[in-house]
Write a protein that holds these residues in place. Structure first.
Motif, PDB file in Angstrom:
ATOM      1  N   ALA A 262      -0.951  -9.610  -3.545  1.00 25.94           N
ATOM      2  CA  ALA A 262      -0.023  -9.122  -2.527  1.00 25.94           C
ATOM      3  C   ALA A 262       0.319  -7.661  -2.748  1.00 25.94           C
ATOM      4  CB  ALA A 262       1.252  -9.977  -2.531  1.00 25.94           C
ATOM      5  N   ILE A 263       0.570  -7.280  -3.991  1.00 19.98           N
ATOM      6  CA  ILE A 263       0.899  -5.883  -4.289  1.00 19.98           C
ATOM      7  C   ILE A 263      -0.266  -4.973  -3.927  1.00 19.98           C
ATOM      8  CG2 ILE A 263       1.401  -4.246  -6.149  1.00 19.98           C
ATOM      9  CD1 ILE A 263       2.992  -6.472  -7.517  1.00 19.98           C
ATOM     10  N   SER A 264      -1.482  -5.396  -4.238  1.00 18.77           N
ATOM     11  CA  SER A 264      -2.661  -4.581  -3.925  1.00 18.77           C
ATOM     12  C   SER A 264      -2.802  -4.362  -2.425  1.00 18.77           C
ATOM     13  CB  SER A 264      -3.924  -5.270  -4.470  1.00 18.77           C
ATOM     14  OG  SER A 264      -3.885  -5.351  -5.873  1.00 18.77           O
ATOM     15  N   ILE A 265      -2.608  -5.419  -1.647  1.00 15.92           N
ATOM     16  CA  ILE A 265      -2.737  -5.310  -0.191  1.00 15.92           C
ATOM     17  C   ILE A 265      -1.610  -4.461   0.393  1.00 15.92           C
ATOM     18  CG2 ILE A 265      -2.718  -6.614   1.974  1.00 15.92           C
ATOM     19  CD1 ILE A 265      -4.005  -8.948   0.344  1.00 15.92           C
ATOM     20  N   LEU A 266      -0.385  -4.681  -0.068  1.00 20.04           N
ATOM     21  CA  LEU A 266       0.756  -3.907   0.435  1.00 20.04           C
ATOM     22  C   LEU A 266       0.630  -2.436   0.063  1.00 20.04           C
ATOM     23  CD1 LEU A 266       3.594  -6.461  -0.378  1.00 20.04           C
ATOM     24  CD2 LEU A 266       2.880  -5.730   1.913  1.00 20.04           C
ATOM     25  N   LEU A 267       0.079  -2.158  -1.099  1.00 26.07           N
ATOM     26  CA  LEU A 267      -0.127  -0.773  -1.520  1.00 26.07           C
ATOM     27  C   LEU A 267      -1.111  -0.075  -0.582  1.00 26.07           C
ATOM     28  CD1 LEU A 267      -0.670   0.390  -5.183  1.00 26.07           C
ATOM     29  CD2 LEU A 267      -2.086   1.268  -3.352  1.00 26.07           C
ATOM     30  N   LEU A 268      -2.226  -0.722  -0.284  1.00 23.48           N
ATOM     31  CA  LEU A 268      -3.201  -0.136   0.639  1.00 23.48           C
ATOM     32  C   LEU A 268      -2.608   0.017   2.036  1.00 23.48           C
ATOM     33  CD1 LEU A 268      -6.514  -1.922  -0.420  1.00 23.48           C
ATOM     34  CD2 LEU A 268      -5.969   0.508  -0.663  1.00 23.48           C
ATOM     35  N   GLN A 269      -1.816  -0.950   2.432  1.00 22.51           N
ATOM     36  CA  GLN A 269      -1.170  -0.842   3.745  1.00 22.51           C
ATOM     37  C   GLN A 269      -0.300   0.408   3.804  1.00 22.51           C
ATOM     38  OE1 GLN A 269       0.607  -4.408   5.574  1.00 22.51           O
ATOM     39  NE2 GLN A 269       2.471  -3.219   5.883  1.00 22.51           N
ATOM     40  N   ARG A 270       0.461   0.657   2.739  1.00 24.62           N
ATOM     41  CA  ARG A 270       1.310   1.848   2.721  1.00 24.62           C
ATOM     42  C   ARG A 270       0.468   3.126   2.709  1.00 24.62           C
ATOM     43  NH1 ARG A 270       6.419   1.375  -0.895  1.00 24.62           N
ATOM     44  NH2 ARG A 270       6.604  -0.262   0.655  1.00 24.62           N
ATOM     45  N   TYR A 271      -0.648   3.106   1.995  1.00 28.16           N
ATOM     46  CA  TYR A 271      -1.550   4.255   1.984  1.00 28.16           C
ATOM     47  C   TYR A 271      -2.028   4.563   3.411  1.00 28.16           C
ATOM     48  CZ  TYR A 271      -5.889   6.898   1.264  1.00 28.16           C
ATOM     49  OH  TYR A 271      -6.876   7.836   1.312  1.00 28.16           O
ATOM     50  N   PHE A 272      -2.440   3.545   4.140  1.00 29.01           N
ATOM     51  CA  PHE A 272      -2.946   3.761   5.509  1.00 29.01           C
ATOM     52  C   PHE A 272      -1.816   4.157   6.458  1.00 29.01           C
ATOM     53  CE2 PHE A 272      -6.376   0.754   3.999  1.00 29.01           C
ATOM     54  CZ  PHE A 272      -7.360   1.740   3.910  1.00 29.01           C
ATOM     55  N   GLU A 273      -0.601   3.682   6.205  1.00 35.87           N
ATOM     56  CA  GLU A 273       0.532   4.091   7.020  1.00 35.87           C
ATOM     57  C   GLU A 273       0.870   5.551   6.790  1.00 35.87           C
ATOM     58  OE1 GLU A 273       2.860  -0.242   7.190  1.00 35.87           O
ATOM     59  OE2 GLU A 273       3.505   1.315   5.798  1.00 35.87           O
ATOM     60  N   LEU A 274       0.946   5.961   5.522  1.00 33.04           N
ATOM     61  CA  LEU A 274       1.281   7.346   5.203  1.00 33.04           C
ATOM     62  C   LEU A 274       0.213   8.322   5.690  1.00 33.04           C
ATOM     63  CD1 LEU A 274       2.739   6.994   1.588  1.00 33.04           C
ATOM     64  CD2 LEU A 274       3.982   7.701   3.637  1.00 33.04           C
ATOM     65  N   SER A 275      -1.037   7.860   5.756  1.00 35.92           N
ATOM     66  CA  SER A 275      -2.110   8.732   6.243  1.00 35.92           C
ATOM     67  C   SER A 275      -2.203   8.703   7.766  1.00 35.92           C
ATOM     68  CB  SER A 275      -3.447   8.306   5.622  1.00 35.92           C
ATOM     69  OG  SER A 275      -3.787   6.991   6.001  1.00 35.92           O
ATOM     70  N   GLY A 276      -1.233   8.044   8.431  1.00 31.92           N
ATOM     71  CA  GLY A 276      -1.157   8.048   9.888  1.00 31.92           C
ATOM     72  C   GLY A 276      -2.193   7.190  10.574  1.00 31.92           C
ATOM     73  N   GLN A 277      -2.790   6.242   9.848  1.00 32.92           N
ATOM     74  CA  GLN A 277      -3.836   5.414  10.440  1.00 32.92           C
ATOM     75  C   GLN A 277      -3.331   4.046  10.883  1.00 32.92           C
ATOM     76  OE1 GLN A 277      -7.835   5.904   8.414  1.00 32.92           O
ATOM     77  NE2 GLN A 277      -6.491   6.603   6.748  1.00 32.92           N
ATOM     78  N   LEU A 278      -2.134   3.684  10.476  1.00 35.87           N
ATOM     79  CA  LEU A 278      -1.526   2.424  10.914  1.00 35.87           C
ATOM     80  C   LEU A 278      -0.172   2.738  11.535  1.00 35.87           C
ATOM     81  CD1 LEU A 278      -2.197  -0.085   7.971  1.00 35.87           C
ATOM     82  CD2 LEU A 278      -3.337   0.009  10.182  1.00 35.87           C
TER      83      LEU A 278
END
Length: 278
Positions: A262-278
């Motif tokens: 869960a932490i791994s997936i949530l971390l990637l989700q935040r990465y894609f959010e901060l990069s403006g892709q989500l």
């Protein structure tokens, strides 16, 4: 994603530790599309990252670097290890090469049952490991040796010891290599006392949060206090056992596979959010 079996604040703390970048950013031109992410070496790194990229759209972009290099880039990118000191916010930690690094043991021996000696085995290609070998290979209370391949013509070239054989010693030395020490996780999960110089690099294990005298015994850079520290904890086994207990409590936070996923997936989700892709 719902995390039902973990404290939400602890999970959030770990995500913020791994991904310190907290402001929006743009992925550079060399970013890779998830859909174009094909097998590359080291393959263990590839599979460990691919496992979690699977949950995201193939048109999302990311930057990464595999291997033991720890230099810092001027943009956010995914790595296994980074320096603890300095501004390391662009190095985003993922649990890569985890089957090699994240080994834990069920130690059958109590601390007081073990030999009153220090043990270490490993490759000694880096100069700081070689210097330790030269200085302490003939120490009467050290069972240490390098396992370099091809074998070198030095008296401290020795055969490997299994983890179970190393568990028979009261003190296990952890020495960083190109980045972190592979043995650190299993040695801290044992009933032996982990000795090491203050770590300079960190991974998913959050080595930068380890506290000297609480989770491990800190040695000087030149190991000149090795005898002093061994004498102290041989004379005070109850203090050694308290550090070992604290180390086990630290280890426990990494031992729930569902939470780690869960932490791994949530971390990637935040990465894609901060990069403006989500």
């Amino acid at each position: 994603m719902t995390i039902s079996d973990a404290n939400t604040q602890k999970v959030e703390r770990r995500i913020r530790y791994y991904l310190k970048q907290n402001t929006p950013f743009i992925t550079p031109d060399n970013a890779k599309l998830i859909g174009d992410f094909k097998k590359e070496k080291p393959s263990a790194y590839y599979y460990d990252l691919k496992q979690y990229l699977y949950y995201f759209s193939s048109d999302l972009k990311f930057n990464h670097r595999f291997g033991d290099e720890t230099y810092l880039e001027d943009y956010p990118y995914i790595v296994k290890a980074r320096p603890i000191e300095g501004d390391n916010k662009h190095a985003i930690l993922m649990n890569l090469d985890k089957h090699r690094h994240f080994q834990f043991v069920d130690d059958p021996y109590s601390f007081r049952q073990k030999k009153d000696m220090l043990v270490w085995r490993g490759a000694a290609y880096q100069e700081h490991r070689r210097e330790f070998m030269k200085a302490f290979h003939d120490h009467p209370r050290c069972e240490i040796g390098q396992t370099n391949k091809p074998a070198e013509d030095v008296v401290w070239q020795k055969e490997k010891l299994t983890i179970d054989e190393q568990l028979q010693y009261k003190f296990i030395l952890s020495i960083e290599g190109n980045d972190v020490a592979t043995s650190l996780k299993w040695s801290m999960s044992s009933n032996s006392l982990c000795f090491m110089v203050k770590p300079k690099f960190e991974t998913w294990f959050m080595e930068g949060t380890l506290v000297s005298g609480v989770h491990y015994v800190e040695l000087k850079e030149d190991y000149s206090d090795l005898d002093e520290k061994m004498d102290y904890y041989l004379a005070h086994p109850e203090q050694a056992e308290m550090i070992i207990k604290n180390a086990h409590q630290f280890i426990a936070q990494f031992q729930n596979p569902k939470v780690e996923d869960a932490i791994s997936i949530l971390l990637l989700q935040r990465y894609f959010e901060l990069s403006g892709q989500l």
